[in-house]
Write an enzyme that holds these catalytic residues in place. Structure first.
Site, PDB file in Angstrom:
ATOM      1  N   THR A  71      -4.703   6.638  14.854  1.00 52.71           N
ATOM      2  CA  THR A  71      -5.847   7.340  14.854  1.00 52.71           C
ATOM      3  C   THR A  71      -5.784   8.857  14.696  1.00 52.71           C
ATOM      4  O   THR A  71      -7.140   9.601  14.804  1.00 52.71           O
ATOM      5  CB  THR A  71      -6.319   7.096  16.662  1.00 52.71           C
ATOM      6  OG1 THR A  71      -5.458   7.344  17.344  1.00 52.71           O
ATOM      7  CG2 THR A  71      -6.578   5.795  17.045  1.00 52.71           C
ATOM      8  N   LYS A 107      -9.477  -6.244   9.937  1.00 52.70           N
ATOM      9  CA  LYS A 107      -8.445  -5.259  10.438  1.00 52.70           C
ATOM     10  C   LYS A 107      -8.261  -5.765  11.956  1.00 52.70           C
ATOM     11  O   LYS A 107      -6.918  -5.957  12.390  1.00 52.70           O
ATOM     12  CB  LYS A 107      -8.757  -3.753  10.734  1.00 52.70           C
ATOM     13  CG  LYS A 107      -8.452  -3.006   9.316  1.00 52.70           C
ATOM     14  CD  LYS A 107      -7.255  -3.033   8.740  1.00 52.70           C
ATOM     15  CE  LYS A 107      -6.782  -2.244   7.640  1.00 52.70           C
ATOM     16  NZ  LYS A 107      -5.444  -2.121   7.191  1.00 52.70           N
ATOM     17  N   TYR A 164     -14.856  -4.606   7.089  1.00 53.73           N
ATOM     18  CA  TYR A 164     -13.643  -4.080   7.135  1.00 53.73           C
ATOM     19  C   TYR A 164     -13.031  -4.018   8.514  1.00 53.73           C
ATOM     20  O   TYR A 164     -11.715  -4.448   8.700  1.00 53.73           O
ATOM     21  CB  TYR A 164     -13.861  -2.416   6.481  1.00 53.73           C
ATOM     22  CG  TYR A 164     -12.481  -2.001   6.488  1.00 53.73           C
ATOM     23  CD1 TYR A 164     -11.332  -2.135   5.731  1.00 53.73           C
ATOM     24  CD2 TYR A 164     -12.086  -0.869   7.531  1.00 53.73           C
ATOM     25  CE1 TYR A 164     -10.284  -1.508   5.461  1.00 53.73           C
ATOM     26  CE2 TYR A 164     -10.812  -0.314   7.544  1.00 53.73           C
ATOM     27  CZ  TYR A 164      -9.912  -0.702   6.414  1.00 53.73           C
ATOM     28  OH  TYR A 164      -8.713   0.093   6.481  1.00 53.73           O
ATOM     29  N   GLY A 217       0.660  -1.333   0.150  1.00 56.67           N
ATOM     30  CA  GLY A 217      -0.063   0.101   0.092  1.00 56.67           C
ATOM     31  C   GLY A 217       0.826   1.333  -0.093  1.00 56.67           C
ATOM     32  O   GLY A 217       0.473   2.391   0.517  1.00 56.67           O
ATOM     33  N   GLY A 218       2.025   1.206  -0.687  1.00 59.86           N
ATOM     34  CA  GLY A 218       2.838   2.177  -0.611  1.00 59.86           C
ATOM     35  C   GLY A 218       2.352   3.524  -1.137  1.00 59.86           C
ATOM     36  O   GLY A 218       3.324   4.456  -1.243  1.00 59.86           O
ATOM     37  N   GLY A 274      -0.536   4.885  -1.108  1.00 60.55           N
ATOM     38  CA  GLY A 274      -1.544   5.659  -0.317  1.00 60.55           C
ATOM     39  C   GLY A 274      -1.142   6.748   0.623  1.00 60.55           C
ATOM     40  O   GLY A 274      -0.079   7.197   0.553  1.00 60.55           O
TER      41      GLY A 274
END
Length: 217
Positions: A214, A190, A186, A55-56, A58
């Protein structure tokens, strides 16, 4: 090394004939190689750190890339960073994931990749978000184990926290109740990374951990 694809029968090169004393020379060379003293640990070449970031492309991946690119210590240490995108392969497919690990042979993994979507997609395709993300996470962690990755850091999500909880919240509370129903597919996928990390540690001694960003924005 561990097998990457389905096991295949051994291949044997045809025997090579030796003449003019080459056979005895080869035997003598082999004896000297066996008798040689191994280098002490202080003189052995250290393998360079190879960090694979899934996911580089993003938000978080680009932030890491910016930091790494502008840190002279990274280049000085000889570290190699690979930032994957979806064009490099489908991480929900085990063989494509194995091929990526075989190509890059990472020593460390930062796992950011996920199937993501907005609120309405999360509500409409809950099963897809659960199934695809479970596959991605399982493939990345299992390949990390197979290829002897030294450490994996996975990125979780704020939405994994229970819908009904007390405040302030911390990471010890993520399994204390169901997440909000709007994105439970989702969220559960996770959450299970946290479970997988613990089980891989218990069974295999793997150094897998995770963070919950967060305040990423």
């Amino acid at each position: 090394s561990l097998p990457v694809f389905a096991a295949r029968g051994p291949t044997h090169a045809p025997p090579r004939s030796m003449s003019d004393g080459s056979e005895s020379k080869a035997a003598e060379r082999g004896r000297h190689e066996r008798d040689a003293e191994p280098l002490p640990p202080s003189k052995r070449a250290r393998a360079p750190m190879v960090v694979l970031v899934t996911g580089g492309t993003g938000l978080v991946g680009k932030g890491i890339e910016h930091t790494v690119t502008n840190d002279p210590a990274v280049e000085a240490a000889g570290e190699r960073w690979i930032f994957l995108s979806s064009r490099d392969g489908d991480l929900s497919d085990r063989e494509q994931t194995r091929a990526i690990f075989e190509r890059h042979r990472p020593t460390h993994v930062i796992h950011l990749a996920a199937m993501v979507g907005g609120l309405f997609k999360n509500m409409a395709y809950k099963a897809d978000f659960l199934r695809v993300n479970l596959l991605i996470n399982d493939n990345v962690l299992e390949c990390s184990r197979e290829f002897g990755v030294q450490k994996v850091v996975s990125c979780l999500s704020t939405c994994i926290f229970p819908d009904r909880t007390t405040y302030p919240i911390d990471e010890t509370m993520i399994h204390n109740g169901p997440p909000h129903a709007s994105n439970e597919g989702y969220a559960y996928a996770k959450r299970l990374i946290d479970v997988q990390n613990r089980l891989y540690k218990d069974q295999y001694g793997c150094n897998f951990t995770s963070i919950i960003p967060t305040n990423v924005y």
